[in-house]
Design a protein around this motif. Structure first.
Motif, PDB file in Angstrom:
ATOM      1  N   ILE A  33       0.837  -1.204   0.000  1.00  0.00           N
ATOM      2  CA  ILE A  33       0.000   0.000   0.000  1.00  0.00           C
ATOM      3  C   ILE A  33       0.868   1.249   0.000  1.00  0.00           C
ATOM      4  O   ILE A  33       0.590   2.222  -0.704  1.00  0.00           O
ATOM      5  CB  ILE A  33      -0.947  -0.019   1.217  1.00  0.00           C
ATOM      6  N   TRP A  34       1.909   1.225   0.783  1.00  0.00           N
ATOM      7  CA  TRP A  34       2.779   2.393   0.926  1.00  0.00           C
ATOM      8  C   TRP A  34       3.882   2.439  -0.127  1.00  0.00           C
ATOM      9  O   TRP A  34       4.267   3.518  -0.583  1.00  0.00           O
ATOM     10  CB  TRP A  34       3.432   2.380   2.313  1.00  0.00           C
ATOM     11  N   ASP A  35       4.410   1.283  -0.481  1.00  0.00           N
ATOM     12  CA  ASP A  35       5.618   1.219  -1.314  1.00  0.00           C
ATOM     13  C   ASP A  35       5.478   0.092  -2.336  1.00  0.00           C
ATOM     14  O   ASP A  35       6.142  -0.938  -2.247  1.00  0.00           O
ATOM     15  CB  ASP A  35       6.840   0.978  -0.405  1.00  0.00           C
ATOM     16  N   PRO A  36       4.632   0.290  -3.319  1.00  0.00           N
ATOM     17  CA  PRO A  36       4.338  -0.806  -4.265  1.00  0.00           C
ATOM     18  C   PRO A  36       5.549  -1.257  -5.072  1.00  0.00           C
ATOM     19  O   PRO A  36       5.604  -2.404  -5.518  1.00  0.00           O
ATOM     20  CB  PRO A  36       3.242  -0.209  -5.164  1.00  0.00           C
ATOM     21  N   ASP A  37       6.528  -0.380  -5.260  1.00  0.00           N
ATOM     22  CA  ASP A  37       7.689  -0.750  -6.070  1.00  0.00           C
ATOM     23  C   ASP A  37       8.854  -1.283  -5.241  1.00  0.00           C
ATOM     24  O   ASP A  37       9.943  -1.509  -5.774  1.00  0.00           O
ATOM     25  CB  ASP A  37       8.169   0.473  -6.876  1.00  0.00           C
ATOM     26  N   ASP A  38       8.638  -1.463  -3.933  1.00  0.00           N
ATOM     27  CA  ASP A  38       9.667  -2.019  -3.048  1.00  0.00           C
ATOM     28  C   ASP A  38      10.957  -1.201  -3.117  1.00  0.00           C
ATOM     29  O   ASP A  38      12.065  -1.745  -3.183  1.00  0.00           O
ATOM     30  CB  ASP A  38       9.960  -3.483  -3.408  1.00  0.00           C
ATOM     31  N   LEU A  39      10.785   0.111  -3.045  1.00  0.00           N
ATOM     32  CA  LEU A  39      11.940   1.009  -3.123  1.00  0.00           C
ATOM     33  C   LEU A  39      12.583   1.248  -1.762  1.00  0.00           C
ATOM     34  O   LEU A  39      13.791   1.482  -1.663  1.00  0.00           O
ATOM     35  CB  LEU A  39      11.473   2.358  -3.709  1.00  0.00           C
ATOM     36  N   LEU A  40      11.772   1.196  -0.705  1.00  0.00           N
ATOM     37  CA  LEU A  40      12.245   1.582   0.625  1.00  0.00           C
ATOM     38  C   LEU A  40      12.754   0.379   1.407  1.00  0.00           C
ATOM     39  O   LEU A  40      12.000  -0.544   1.720  1.00  0.00           O
ATOM     40  CB  LEU A  40      11.116   2.283   1.401  1.00  0.00           C
ATOM     41  N   ASN A  41      14.027   0.391   1.688  1.00  0.00           N
ATOM     42  CA  ASN A  41      14.687  -0.625   2.517  1.00  0.00           C
ATOM     43  C   ASN A  41      14.293  -2.043   2.137  1.00  0.00           C
ATOM     44  O   ASN A  41      13.848  -2.837   2.979  1.00  0.00           O
ATOM     45  CB  ASN A  41      14.387  -0.373   4.000  1.00  0.00           C
ATOM     46  N   PRO A  42      14.458  -2.396   0.866  1.00  0.00           N
ATOM     47  CA  PRO A  42      14.059  -3.750   0.446  1.00  0.00           C
ATOM     48  C   PRO A  42      14.875  -4.822   1.159  1.00  0.00           C
ATOM     49  O   PRO A  42      16.010  -4.595   1.566  1.00  0.00           O
ATOM     50  CB  PRO A  42      14.361  -3.743  -1.062  1.00  0.00           C
ATOM     51  N   GLY A  43      14.255  -5.984   1.303  1.00  0.00           N
ATOM     52  CA  GLY A  43      14.935  -7.101   1.962  1.00  0.00           C
ATOM     53  C   GLY A  43      14.717  -7.164   3.446  1.00  0.00           C
ATOM     54  O   GLY A  43      15.263  -8.041   4.123  1.00  0.00           O
ATOM     55  N   VAL A  44      13.919  -6.222   3.988  1.00  0.00           N
ATOM     56  CA  VAL A  44      13.648  -6.166   5.421  1.00  0.00           C
ATOM     57  C   VAL A  44      12.151  -6.362   5.646  1.00  0.00           C
ATOM     58  O   VAL A  44      11.329  -5.772   4.945  1.00  0.00           O
ATOM     59  CB  VAL A  44      14.117  -4.827   6.020  1.00  0.00           C
ATOM     60  N   LEU A  45      11.816  -7.203   6.600  1.00  0.00           N
ATOM     61  CA  LEU A  45      10.451  -7.514   7.045  1.00  0.00           C
ATOM     62  C   LEU A  45       9.675  -8.342   6.024  1.00  0.00           C
ATOM     63  O   LEU A  45       9.206  -9.428   6.350  1.00  0.00           O
ATOM     64  CB  LEU A  45       9.680  -6.244   7.417  1.00  0.00           C
ATOM     65  N   VAL A  46       9.495  -7.877   4.806  1.00  0.00           N
ATOM     66  CA  VAL A  46       8.816  -8.700   3.805  1.00  0.00           C
ATOM     67  C   VAL A  46       9.798  -9.030   2.691  1.00  0.00           C
ATOM     68  O   VAL A  46      10.705  -8.248   2.386  1.00  0.00           O
ATOM     69  CB  VAL A  46       7.565  -7.998   3.241  1.00  0.00           C
ATOM     70  N   ARG A  47       9.637 -10.215   2.099  1.00  0.00           N
ATOM     71  CA  ARG A  47      10.580 -10.712   1.089  1.00  0.00           C
ATOM     72  C   ARG A  47      12.024 -10.505   1.567  1.00  0.00           C
ATOM     73  O   ARG A  47      12.829  -9.846   0.906  1.00  0.00           O
ATOM     74  CB  ARG A  47      10.333 -10.036  -0.261  1.00  0.00           C
ATOM     75  N   PRO A  48      12.343 -11.081   2.716  1.00  0.00           N
ATOM     76  CA  PRO A  48      13.612 -10.746   3.369  1.00  0.00           C
ATOM     77  C   PRO A  48      14.823 -11.400   2.709  1.00  0.00           C
ATOM     78  O   PRO A  48      14.733 -12.463   2.089  1.00  0.00           O
ATOM     79  CB  PRO A  48      13.424 -11.296   4.784  1.00  0.00           C
ATOM     80  N   ARG A  49      15.958 -10.722   2.874  1.00  0.00           N
ATOM     81  CA  ARG A  49      17.220 -11.341   2.511  1.00  0.00           C
ATOM     82  C   ARG A  49      17.559 -12.383   3.579  1.00  0.00           C
ATOM     83  O   ARG A  49      17.172 -12.236   4.747  1.00  0.00           O
ATOM     84  CB  ARG A  49      18.325 -10.287   2.438  1.00  0.00           C
TER      85      ARG A  49
END
Length: 961
Positions: free
Chosen positions: A505-521
């Motif tokens: 809802i907030w970040d549909p393109d996964d631009l903000l801090n990707p790999g954290v909390l959802v779809r994690p590294r």
């Protein structure tokens, strides 16, 4: 997930950012290296670091990064251990400019702040109204409100005042697609928010729909405990929680929005506090007892075990507060408050009585603030102690702050200890027992492939253990890369899917801090230990790091104590505020140098040289850093190799060889002084010697200390008043006292002989090698020290104490000599070395000095602070009738060769003007200014016109002439 930009794209992005922003953009090796790590186990080298001046700068950064599909990570003080303050794209640091306290409303008990505001600054401003911000992590002196919002930080007083999410009223945020919104509790205005035009209204409608369609899951899918920090707090969107969008965003770790301003709740600060310490058989028994205190409404309930005390004792100095702990092998620290001292003490007695009756505890009640600080210092020391095991092996975060319901804490600790044993691992648990939150660092073997496999296996089992106890993977620091992968062990698949929807809802393109909390590294990828490490040849011994410079650079764990602006560490950072001028930043540079990727040219690196250039080698980090990083030694090592077989800066020759120059000048000191008194020759000497033109050249004494004592020896012997029961002592004739201030040495002899000592001088010339150490000429320093040890062989064999007057020289003999030669070659020299106050305190505690009835301000020398401490000096001044104040002034700024060198004058003076110069200028005219260090006295004299005195001179004033 966005991928790191190519070099060409990164260059283009950085150019556009520089054109669009009023703030700074840094993409050089230094910025990328210093921002590659936080306080976690992880490493991500960013493309660039942005320091926005305004919210418009933040918006421009988001717009350009979106256009270039480059990830954004926001960062506060980077003291969290989850790895959420790291990114391979652009890192946005708001601490430099977006750090204003916009408004404090004492009637509403709220504050409006920008994200870069340091917590202690907010608390200090609120204290003027009798208010405070409740959450208080142990990093309160440097953590930022933005970072606390990102992690939903808690601290020791969340028992009383809750987590950050409980204290946020509203947030001004920026979404990844550039929408600016103010969010808070929607409550009755829910429909109005949903009818907002454009993207803001769409976000509110989607959030309402998410909550409405998942009411049962939101109400039943979260564990009920006070420290549930893992995952997204989407249950805050429930109607019974007011549809609180702001609180749902707290703890999202920069993955949903960027915060540009926050309105936070303030609470009344208790007028008085009392600390109750309760002793138990062990920390598990203390954990079992913690729930008994909760009905008494304490401010905090902290717990620790005897293994922390044992570790503290291995560091050397034994805090006097240990004598005041009640008997036991585990302790609860319970703080209570009240509107008056009497009421706080009454509540303290109630807590002690309850614990004694219901849990069988032995208790101590500390009402005096100084006693409370001393006892708290034992518990607070844990942050540094736990990073090393008793045998010196390294311990790491990873399972740092899991939390369970307080009633389950004892059971959880028992099983956690058993789990550690089953893996052959070790750790020392401690933490916020009143809320079931346990901190622990564990000796994972993260530098080996097998150790990393064990790391993964342990974390999976530990996650299952905490979930079995109804707990949360994180109770304070957030999930980050360390625990995001483990969230499916705590939450159902439906809840994980809900988290992904919330993020989208907030970040549909996964631009903000990707790999954290959802779809994690993965939790075991990107480890800073997993990569190339060069073991470059070293000269110093690094006994605490198995002789490894790489291990020494790993000693910094990133908690950022060097950022708080108090104490001695780190002086240049206090002036510049630049990360590379902090102890942490320099340690990161050296780590990257040893890794060889970002910094590729090893000892020849100009970036590392420049980062170390403003290191004053004050050694403040040796004592003030919780993990005892010794940047002064690291700098000496680096300079030794950097300039090997190369022409050095002129100051390395002029100031490094000062002992030789002083000895030559002493042949005809009057002639030398006459020459350097003239402006022309003095300017030439300074220019050729690389000395700051603003500095005055020191004058040589007409007669050296050795010469002065030879001529006045008979008269000084008659001063002895305690003849016959003191040992002989050897007076160390350091270069500064011997050739520049012999009157101090003469007074020291009078004082020592008054105390009954037989004072001797070394038979031949001796030197500690300090000036060669500080300029990185370690080969010469080694030869000088070896010659000194040979000259002192008779005294060392006889066990004669050595008394010194120059703190920096004494510290070199006590500490640096071990790094250069090792104990075997030193023949016990370090243990024989004492300050004047130290030898009087140890061997002549009964000697009397007639009262001066004077006041003094003491400037404590940095090396003395780091290696010896200043307590003996303060006791001795009190015995002499002097009412002394030792301000928290840190380094004087001159620091041996540092402040004399060309290019350092501005920083040197700025340091002195922080606290030291104002304190002296505000003092009464008859106040004594006490400074044992030659550098300190020089700086004070030049900047204030005052004539400081050495402790020996103060004590000599009490003696008959």
């Amino acid at each position: 997930m966005s991928e790191p930009a190519s070099d060409h794209d990164a260059r283009h992005l950085v150019d556009e950012l520089r054109s669009a922003l009023s703030g700074e953009v840094e993409d050089g090796i230094t910025a990328r290296a210093t921002y590659s790590m936080d306080a976690s186990n992880y490493r991500h080298v960013p493309v660039a670091v942005v320091f926005p001046r305004t919210p418009d700068d933040v918006a421009s950064t988001v717009r350009l990064c979106r256009e270039h599909r480059t990830p954004i990570t926001t960062r506060g003080a980077a003291t969290s251990i989850g790895g959420q303050a790291l990114g391979r794209g652009v890192v946005v640091d708001c601490t430099r400019y977006l750090n204003a306290i916009v408004e404090i409303d004492p009637e509403a008990r709220t504050a409006r702040v920008q994200p870069g505001v340091v917590l202690d600054d907010l608390r200090a401003a609120a204290a003027e109204y009798g208010l405070t911000f409740g959450p208080d992590p142990s990093t309160h002196s440097r953590c930022t409100i933005g970072g606390m919002i990102g992690n939903d930080a808690c601290g020791s007083h969340s028992v009383a005042w809750g987590r950050t999410s409980d204290n946020v009223v509203s947030l001004d945020v920026l979404t990844a697609d550039g929408v600016r919104m103010s969010v808070g509790s929607t409550g009755p205005d829910e429909r109005r928010h949903a009818e907002l035009p454009g993207r803001a209204g769409e976000i509110h409608r989607q959030l309402q729909q998410l909550a409405t369609e998942n009411l049962a899951l939101l109400r039943q899918g979260f564990p009920a405990l006070p420290r549930r920090v893992s995952g997204y707090a989407v249950d805050q969107l429930l109607p019974e929680n007011g549809g609180n969008v702001a609180r749902a965003l707290v703890g999202t770790e920069g993955t949903c929005v960027l915060v540009t301003e926050a309105t936070v709740r303030l609470v009344p600060a208790p007028s008085a506090r009392v600390l109750v310490v309760a002793g138990y058989a062990d920390d598990v028994a203390a954990a079992d007892a913690a729930p008994a205190v909760l009905p008494l409404e304490p401010l905090t309930i902290e717990g620790m075990g005897a293994d922390l005390v044992d570790a503290l004792l291995t560091l050397g100095r034994r805090p006097a507060a240990l004598d005041h702990l009640p008997a036991g092998g585990g302790w609860l620290f319970v703080e209570v408050g009240g509107p008056s001292a009497a009421e706080a003490e009454r509540r303290g007695r109630d807590v002690a009585a309850e614990l004694e009756m219901s849990t069988g505890a032995a208790t101590v009640i500390a009402a005096d603030p100084d006693d409370q600080r001393a006892l708290w210092s034992i518990r607070e020391a844990a942050a540094g102690i736990v990073t090393r095991m008793a045998d010196g092996s390294e311990a790491w975060p990873g399972w740092e702050d899991a939390a369970v319901p307080p009633q389950q804490l004892g059971s959880y600790l028992r099983e956690l200890r058993e789990l550690l044993r089953s893996h052959g691992l070790h750790g020392r648990p401690y933490g916020h027992f009143g809320e079931g939150c346990v901190h622990i660092r564990i000796d994972f073997g993260l530098t080996t492939a097998e150790g990393r496999r064990q790391f993964r296996a342990f974390l999976n089992e530990a996650a299952d253990l905490v979930v079995a106890h109804g707990g949360s993977l994180s109770g304070e620091h957030g999930d980050g890369q360390a625990r995001s992968e483990l969230l499916p062990r705590m939450y159902s698949a439906a809840m994980i899917n809900l988290f992904e929807q919330f993020k989208a809802i907030w970040d549909p393109d996964d631009l903000l801090n990707p790999g954290v909390l959802v779809r994690p590294r993965p939790l075991d990828s990107d480890l800073r230990f997993d990569g190339p490490t060069r073991e470059l040849p070293v000269t110093l011994r690094y006994p605490g790091d198995d002789g490894s410079f790489a291990a020494a650079t790993r000693r910094c764990v990133g908690v950022g104590a060097c950022l708080d602006g108090s104490g001695v560490m780190c002086p240049s950072y206090m002036v510049t505020g630049a990360e590379e001028h902090s102890t942490r930043g320099r340690a990161r540079m050296l780590f990257e140098m040893m890794r060889g990727e970002t910094i590729t040219d090893g000892w020849r690196s100009t970036e590392v040289r420049d980062a170390l250039d403003l290191c004053l080698a004050c050694k403040g980090c040796l004592s003030d850093c919780p993990v005892n990083v010794d940047m002064a030694s690291y700098k000496a090592e680096f300079l030794h190799h950097h300039y090997a077989r190369r022409l050095r800066p002129a100051s390395h020759y002029s100031l490094g060889f000062l002992p030789v120059a002083a000895r030559v000048a002493s042949v005809a000191p009057g002639v030398v002084n006459a020459v350097i008194r003239r402006s022309g020759p003095a300017s030439l000497v300074k220019r050729l010697g690389g000395i700051a033109p603003e500095r005055s050249l020191p004058r040589f004494a007409r007669r050296s200390l050795r010469g002065s004592l030879r001529s006045g020896r008979r008269r000084s012997h008659r001063l002895r008043s305690h003849k016959g029961h003191r040992p002989s002592v050897l007076l160390w004739p350091d270069t500064f006292t011997n050739f520049f201030a012999p009157e101090i040495g003469v007074d020291a002899v009078r004082v020592l002989e008054h105390a009954g000592f037989d004072v001797r001088l070394p038979r031949s010339s001796v030197c500690c090698g300090l000036t060669w150490i500080s300029t990185g000429q370690l080969g010469i320093a080694r030869r000088v020290l070896r010659r000194t040890v040979r000259a002192l062989e008779p005294e060392l064999r006889a066990g004669i104490p050595i008394v010194g007057l120059e703190p920096s020289c004494l510290a070199a003999l006590r500490y640096d000599a071990r790094e250069i030669l090792g104990d075997a070659e030193l023949n016990g020299l370090p243990e024989r070395v004492h300050t004047l106050a130290g030898v009087l305190d140890r061997y002549a505690p009964d000697v009397e000095f007639p009262g001066l009835e004077a006041r003094s301000i003491s400037q404590q020398h940095c090396h003395q602070h780091a290696v010896f401490g200043y307590e003996a000096e303060e006791r001795l001044l009190a015995r002499a009738g002097v009412q002394n104040e030792t301000p928290d002034s840190g380094c004087c700024g001159l620091a041996g060769n540092f402040g004399m060198e060309k290019g350092h004058y501005g920083v040197s003076v700025a340091l002195a003007n922080r606290v030291l110069v104002p304190a002296i200028e505000a003092a009464a005219p008859d106040t004594l200014i006490v400074a044992d260090g030659f550098s300190c006295r020089t700086q004070i004299s030049e900047l204030t016109g005052q004539e400081p005195v050495h402790l020996a001179q103060v004590l000599a004033r009490t003696l008959p002439t």
